[in-house]
Design a protein around this motif. Sequence first.
Motif, PDB file in Angstrom:
ATOM      1  N   UNK A 298       0.644  -1.129  -0.052  1.00  0.00           N
ATOM      2  CA  UNK A 298       0.130  -0.047  -0.022  1.00  0.00           C
ATOM      3  C   UNK A 298       0.848   1.304  -0.050  1.00  0.00           C
ATOM      4  N   UNK A 299       1.885   1.113   0.894  1.00  0.00           N
ATOM      5  CA  UNK A 299       2.735   2.470   0.782  1.00  0.00           C
ATOM      6  C   UNK A 299       3.812   2.568  -0.106  1.00  0.00           C
ATOM      7  N   UNK A 300       4.160   1.325  -1.113  1.00  0.00           N
ATOM      8  CA  UNK A 300       4.884   1.595  -2.157  1.00  0.00           C
ATOM      9  C   UNK A 300       4.698   2.631  -3.120  1.00  0.00           C
ATOM     10  N   UNK A 301       5.437   3.377  -3.590  1.00  0.00           N
ATOM     11  CA  UNK A 301       5.588   4.332  -4.857  1.00  0.00           C
ATOM     12  C   UNK A 301       6.037   3.986  -6.005  1.00  0.00           C
ATOM     13  N   UNK A 302       6.079   4.924  -6.949  1.00  0.00           N
ATOM     14  CA  UNK A 302       6.687   4.600  -8.249  1.00  0.00           C
ATOM     15  C   UNK A 302       8.233   4.479  -8.149  1.00  0.00           C
ATOM     16  N   UNK A 303       8.929   5.236  -7.129  1.00  0.00           N
ATOM     17  CA  UNK A 303      10.281   5.412  -7.111  1.00  0.00           C
ATOM     18  C   UNK A 303      10.874   3.934  -6.350  1.00  0.00           C
ATOM     19  N   UNK A 304      10.234   3.598  -5.249  1.00  0.00           N
ATOM     20  CA  UNK A 304      10.192   2.508  -4.554  1.00  0.00           C
ATOM     21  C   UNK A 304      10.288   1.253  -5.613  1.00  0.00           C
ATOM     22  N   UNK A 305       9.148   1.163  -6.593  1.00  0.00           N
ATOM     23  CA  UNK A 305       9.243   0.077  -7.480  1.00  0.00           C
ATOM     24  C   UNK A 305      10.360   0.113  -8.479  1.00  0.00           C
ATOM     25  N   UNK A 306      10.680   1.326  -8.840  1.00  0.00           N
ATOM     26  CA  UNK A 306      11.935   1.279  -9.786  1.00  0.00           C
ATOM     27  C   UNK A 306      13.207   0.766  -9.015  1.00  0.00           C
ATOM     28  N   UNK A 307      13.301   1.059  -7.725  1.00  0.00           N
ATOM     29  CA  UNK A 307      14.640   0.674  -7.027  1.00  0.00           C
ATOM     30  C   UNK A 307      14.414  -0.754  -6.694  1.00  0.00           C
ATOM     31  N   UNK A 308      13.220  -1.375  -6.354  1.00  0.00           N
ATOM     32  CA  UNK A 308      12.957  -2.710  -6.113  1.00  0.00           C
ATOM     33  C   UNK A 308      13.353  -3.521  -7.553  1.00  0.00           C
ATOM     34  N   UNK A 309      13.026  -2.828  -8.566  1.00  0.00           N
ATOM     35  CA  UNK A 309      13.406  -3.789  -9.771  1.00  0.00           C
ATOM     36  C   UNK A 309      14.886  -3.954 -10.034  1.00  0.00           C
ATOM     37  N   UNK A 321      11.746  -0.862   3.809  1.00  0.00           N
ATOM     38  CA  UNK A 321      12.418   0.046   4.612  1.00  0.00           C
ATOM     39  C   UNK A 321      13.978   0.426   4.284  1.00  0.00           C
ATOM     40  N   UNK A 322      14.659  -0.578   3.601  1.00  0.00           N
ATOM     41  CA  UNK A 322      16.004  -0.840   3.032  1.00  0.00           C
ATOM     42  C   UNK A 322      15.787  -0.061   1.493  1.00  0.00           C
ATOM     43  N   UNK A 323      14.816  -0.212   0.732  1.00  0.00           N
ATOM     44  CA  UNK A 323      14.676   0.665  -0.458  1.00  0.00           C
ATOM     45  C   UNK A 323      14.706   1.982  -0.015  1.00  0.00           C
ATOM     46  N   UNK A 327      19.506   1.643   0.043  1.00  0.00           N
ATOM     47  CA  UNK A 327      20.341   0.434  -0.241  1.00  0.00           C
ATOM     48  C   UNK A 327      20.369  -0.215  -1.631  1.00  0.00           C
ATOM     49  N   UNK A 328      21.605  -0.590  -1.874  1.00  0.00           N
ATOM     50  CA  UNK A 328      22.037  -0.962  -3.264  1.00  0.00           C
ATOM     51  C   UNK A 328      21.861  -2.337  -3.288  1.00  0.00           C
ATOM     52  N   UNK A 329      21.491  -2.969  -4.679  1.00  0.00           N
ATOM     53  CA  UNK A 329      21.294  -4.528  -4.780  1.00  0.00           C
ATOM     54  C   UNK A 329      22.758  -5.074  -4.510  1.00  0.00           C
ATOM     55  N   UNK A 330      22.902  -6.177  -3.933  1.00  0.00           N
ATOM     56  CA  UNK A 330      24.207  -6.964  -3.758  1.00  0.00           C
ATOM     57  C   UNK A 330      24.620  -7.510  -5.281  1.00  0.00           C
ATOM     58  N   UNK A 331      26.048  -7.670  -5.242  1.00  0.00           N
ATOM     59  CA  UNK A 331      26.181  -8.023  -6.536  1.00  0.00           C
ATOM     60  C   UNK A 331      26.292  -9.646  -6.742  1.00  0.00           C
ATOM     61  N   UNK A 332      26.235 -10.161  -5.417  1.00  0.00           N
ATOM     62  CA  UNK A 332      26.534 -11.755  -5.351  1.00  0.00           C
ATOM     63  C   UNK A 332      25.163 -12.122  -5.783  1.00  0.00           C
TER      64      UNK A 332
END
Length: 344
Positions: A298-309, A321-323, A327-332
Motif C-alpha cells: 500500500x505504501x510503495x510508490x513509483x520510485x520504490x518500484x523502480x529501486x525494487x526492480x 525500509x531498505x529501499x 540500499x543498493x542491490x548486492x552483486x552476489x
Amino acid sequence: MRLQHASASKAPDRWTGLAVYGMQAAGRWQGCVAGDRRRLRQACLIDAATAATKMSLTAFSSSGTSMSSKCPLGFKADRKSDVEGCPLGFEPEIPEVQGGGSLILAWQVKGRKVLVVGGGEVAAGRILNLLNADAKVTVISPREGLNREVEYRIEHNQVEYFDRVFEPSDLDDPAITMVLTAVDDPAASSQIYQLCHEKHIPANIADVPPECDFYFGSVHRDGPLQIMVSTNGKGPRLAAMVRKRIAEQLPDNVGDAIKKVGQLRMRLRKVAPDIEQGPKRMLWMSRVCEAWTLEDFCAMDEADMDSLLDFYDSGGVPSLGQLQQGDEPHTTAFDGSFGFHCGI
Ligand SMILES: C[C@@]1(CC(=O)O)c2cc3[nH]c(cc4nc(cc5[nH]c(cc(n2)[C@H]1CCC(=O)O)[C@@](C)(CC(=O)O)[C@@H]5CCC(=O)O)C(CC(=O)O)=C4CCC(=O)O)c(CCC(=O)O)c3CC(=O)O
Ligand SMILES: NC(=O)C1=CN([C@@H]2O[C@H](COP(=O)(O)OP(=O)(O)OC[C@H]3O[C@@H](n4cnc5c(N)ncnc54)[C@H](O)[C@@H]3O)[C@@H](O)[C@H]2O)C=CC1
C-alpha cells in the motif's frame, strides 16, 4: 558423506509437508525433494537458482512419476526407489476432496451479451454485477415493474431494454452467453430455465436454486480486488455478513496496492522479457510478495518500484525500509535457499 534434512520454515502454511533432502557426496551436493505434485512444482521453482549453481536436484511426485517435464530447469529425473531409500522418508500430503461445493471462477464476460429477465430489486443487483464486469446487458421486463435503479440504467443507456415479458424467441440470438432471471413468476422462471437448458445457455434462476447452472455470491470489490463469498445456497444473508467481516480486516487502500503490484509485474516483464527468465521471474516475484506485507505494498510508490526492480538481477529482495534508505542491490548471486538451508 554428510546428510542433511531441511524442511521449509519460512512460510509453514504454504510449505508444510515439503521436505528437502540434501546429500554431499564427493564434494558435490545432491538433493531430492519429496512432496506432492503441487509442492514439487513450487519446490522446483524454489530451488531453481540453487540447482543451476550448486545442487543436482531430483524430484518425484507422490505417485512416483518423474517431475522432470514439469520442472522449469529440466531437473534430472530418477526412480522413486531413490526417494524411498532416502534415509529420512517422506509423507506426501494429498489434499482431501470436499464434494458438495461450487467451482468458483472469475468469468470473463467483457463485451459478451447477457440477458436479464425481470427488472426488480434482484435484477438491479445482477445488472450492477454484469456492468462491473463490462458485459453487454439486455433487460426484458414490463416497464411498470421496474425498480428505480434499473430505470436509471435504462435512462443512461447502460443496458439495452425491451418493455415486455419474456418470449422464447429472446433466446434465438446465438451471441447470448448467459441468462439471468429475477422474476416474481415461478412458472415463467421454470419455462426460461428449460429453454436455456435445451439451448445449452448457462442460466441463473434467482428463485429456484436447483435450476441454476451457477449461483451468485456476496462480492467485495475494491479496484482489481474481488472477493466472493458463497454459502452454496445455505445462507445468502450470512454470505454478506462473512464478506463484510473479511473486508473489515483489509487495509483501506489494498485495491491500489494490487494495482501497483500489477504494474510491478508488468515492469518486471520488461526488465526480464525472455521465456527462459520465467522461473526466476516468478520466484523473485513470489519472494517479494512473501517478504512484504500488504501495508508495504500500500505504501510503495513509483520510485520504490523502480529501486525494487534494480534488485531483480541479483535475486535479492530488500525490505521496503531498505529501499527507502537507498540500499543498493548486492552483486552476489541469489543462493536460492528461499528461507531454508541445505547446508550448501
Ligand atoms: C442460491 C442463490 C441463487 C442466486 O441467486 O444466485 C440464492 C437464492 C435465494 N436467495 C434468497 C433470499 C435472499 N437472498 C439474499 C441475498 C443474496 N443472495 C445471494 C445469492 C444467492 N441467493 C444464491 C446462493 C448464494 C449463497 O448461498 O452464498 C447473494 C449472496 C448474491 C446476489 O444475489 O447477488 C445476495 C447477498 C449479496 C450481498 O448482500 O452481498 C437475501 C438477503 C438480502 O436480500 O439482504 C435474501 C433474503 C434472506 C434469506 O432468505 O436468507 C432466496 C429465497 C427467496 C424467497 O424466500 O422467496 C433464494 C431462493 C432459495 O433459497 O430457494
Ligand atoms: N437470489 C436472490 O438473491 C433472491 C431471490 N429472490 C427471488 O427473486 C425473484 C425476484 O425478486 P425481486 O426482484 O425482489 O422481485 P420484484 O417483484 O421486485 O421484481 C420482479 C420483476 O420481474 C418482472 N417480471 C415478472 N414476470 C416477468 C416475465 N415473464 N418476463 C419479464 N419480466 C417479468 C416484473 O415486472 C418485475 O420487474 C423473486 O422470485 C424472489 O423470490 C428474492 C430475493 C433474493
